[in-house]
Scaffold this motif. Structure first.
Motif, PDB file in Angstrom:
ATOM      1  N   LEU A  35       0.838  -1.195   0.000  1.00  0.00           N
ATOM      2  CA  LEU A  35       0.000   0.000   0.000  1.00  0.00           C
ATOM      3  C   LEU A  35       0.872   1.244   0.000  1.00  0.00           C
ATOM      4  CD1 LEU A  35      -2.753   1.437   0.221  1.00  0.00           C
ATOM      5  CD2 LEU A  35      -2.538   1.239   2.715  1.00  0.00           C
ATOM      6  N   GLU A  36       0.603   2.133  -0.912  1.00  0.00           N
ATOM      7  CA  GLU A  36       1.334   3.397  -1.000  1.00  0.00           C
ATOM      8  C   GLU A  36       1.279   4.135   0.347  1.00  0.00           C
ATOM      9  OE1 GLU A  36       1.215   7.459  -3.781  1.00  0.00           O
ATOM     10  OE2 GLU A  36      -0.409   5.975  -3.888  1.00  0.00           O
ATOM     11  N   GLY A  37       2.443   4.448   0.876  1.00  0.00           N
ATOM     12  CA  GLY A  37       2.517   5.168   2.133  1.00  0.00           C
ATOM     13  C   GLY A  37       2.547   4.290   3.361  1.00  0.00           C
ATOM     14  N   ALA A  38       2.302   2.964   3.198  1.00  0.00           N
ATOM     15  CA  ALA A  38       2.270   2.055   4.345  1.00  0.00           C
ATOM     16  C   ALA A  38       3.194   0.859   4.184  1.00  0.00           C
ATOM     17  CB  ALA A  38       0.843   1.565   4.601  1.00  0.00           C
ATOM     18  N   GLY A  39       3.512   0.477   2.942  1.00  0.00           N
ATOM     19  CA  GLY A  39       4.379  -0.666   2.705  1.00  0.00           C
ATOM     20  C   GLY A  39       3.615  -1.976   2.643  1.00  0.00           C
ATOM     21  N   ALA A  40       4.277  -3.049   3.060  1.00  0.00           N
ATOM     22  CA  ALA A  40       3.720  -4.394   2.929  1.00  0.00           C
ATOM     23  C   ALA A  40       2.654  -4.650   3.993  1.00  0.00           C
ATOM     24  CB  ALA A  40       4.823  -5.431   3.043  1.00  0.00           C
ATOM     25  N   LEU A  41       1.558  -5.278   3.552  1.00  0.00           N
ATOM     26  CA  LEU A  41       0.471  -5.689   4.443  1.00  0.00           C
ATOM     27  C   LEU A  41       0.166  -7.156   4.173  1.00  0.00           C
ATOM     28  CD1 LEU A  41      -1.955  -2.675   3.808  1.00  0.00           C
ATOM     29  CD2 LEU A  41      -0.370  -2.922   5.741  1.00  0.00           C
ATOM     30  N   GLY A  42      -0.128  -7.894   5.249  1.00  0.00           N
ATOM     31  CA  GLY A  42      -0.444  -9.302   5.107  1.00  0.00           C
ATOM     32  C   GLY A  42      -1.813  -9.632   5.654  1.00  0.00           C
ATOM     33  N   THR A  43      -2.147 -10.901   5.636  1.00  0.00           N
ATOM     34  CA  THR A  43      -3.459 -11.366   6.091  1.00  0.00           C
ATOM     35  C   THR A  43      -3.762 -10.878   7.504  1.00  0.00           C
ATOM     36  OG1 THR A  43      -3.291 -13.353   4.720  1.00  0.00           O
ATOM     37  CG2 THR A  43      -4.869 -13.404   6.532  1.00  0.00           C
ATOM     38  N   GLY A  44      -4.926 -10.255   7.659  1.00  0.00           N
ATOM     39  CA  GLY A  44      -5.360  -9.759   8.963  1.00  0.00           C
ATOM     40  C   GLY A  44      -4.919  -8.354   9.285  1.00  0.00           C
TER      41      GLY A  44
END
Length: 253
Positions: A210-219
């Motif tokens: 996500l732009e501005g937040a970086g990597a995101l995973g499940t949950g």
């Protein structure tokens, strides 16, 4: 004013676990209470539930709440005091308006004609609550299969009370300042989030950048104040995402 992104990791959520339920709560819920984490925008509840086969939530009451259930795996049996009943499965958008008062149950317990259990596996679903525009409205129910829309890609408006979505929403909610969008984003695909005062993005499964937040995973979830159409890109295995677009905030005592 620039957007403010607040990343909430999956492992930091409140957690309820017993013999039949494994539930993670994004906001204060039941015995879990944090006065600084009661809601975001108009979203008061975002629960990530796994219910064992042959079990579930017995009949219980709700009032003055718009409740959306989204199944990820398995199937959930719904019954309520207004005479609605059915099986909620992946890709079926479902909304229950509690209004002036309703009783309902949610079970992982349907059976075949010969008496053997039809649902032998856990059911994994998300349940989200938002307040309605007015208290004491007539209870209601709506559902629609949107698998075809999801297969075409991009964002699908799962539920909305906003006038701008009147012609392209799957189901309605009685809240004119809120909409819920869903996508099964493909690996490498890039989509834009809504531009709105409040946007809540939840990664139901998979991974994204996500732009501005970086990597995101499940949950993982991100709460964005003053969202400006941030871009989100699917990870190597893609992801299933739910995005709340909200133009107002609840006042919670």
């Amino acid at each position: 004013m620039a957007s403010v992104l607040d990343v909430r990791r999956a492992e930091d959520r409140f957690h309820t676990r017993n013999q039949w339920l494994d539930s993670h709560h994004s906001f204060s819920f039941s015995r879990h209470w944090d006065s600084a984490n009661t809601h975001f925008g108009l979203l008061l509840v975002s629960n990530d539930d796994v219910v064992a086969p042959g079990t579930g939530f017995d009949t219980h009451p709700h009032r003055d709440m718009e409740i959306i259930t989204w199944v990820l795996d398995g199937a959930l049996v719904h019954q309520d005091s207004e005479g609605h009943n059915g099986i909620i499965y992946p890709g079926l958008a479902q909304r229950m308006s509690a209004g002036s008062g309703i009783l309902h149950s949610e079970k992982n317990d349907s059976w075949t004609i010969d008496g053997s259990p039809e649902h032998r596996d856990p059911v994994h679903f998300l349940q989200m609550w938002t307040i309605p525009d007015a208290a004491g409205i007539q209870p209601g129910y709506e559902q629609l299969d949107i698998n075809g829309e999801l297969d075409r890609g991009g964002w699908t408006t799962l539920a909305s009370g906003m006038a701008k979505h009147a012609g392209n929403r799957a189901i309605g909610i009685r809240q004119k300042h809120a909409a819920l969008h869903v996508t099964r984003i493909r690996a490498g695909e890039t989509l834009e989030l809504a531009t709105a005062p409040f946007v809540h993005l939840f990664v139901a499964r998979g991974g994204v950048e996500l732009e501005g937040a970086g990597a995101l995973g499940t949950g993982d979830a991100v709460r964005i104040n003053g969202a400006e159409g941030q871009r989100v890109t699917g990870g190597p295995e893609g992801a299933e995402l739910l995005q709340w677009e909200m133009t107002a905030a609840a006042v919670v005592q």
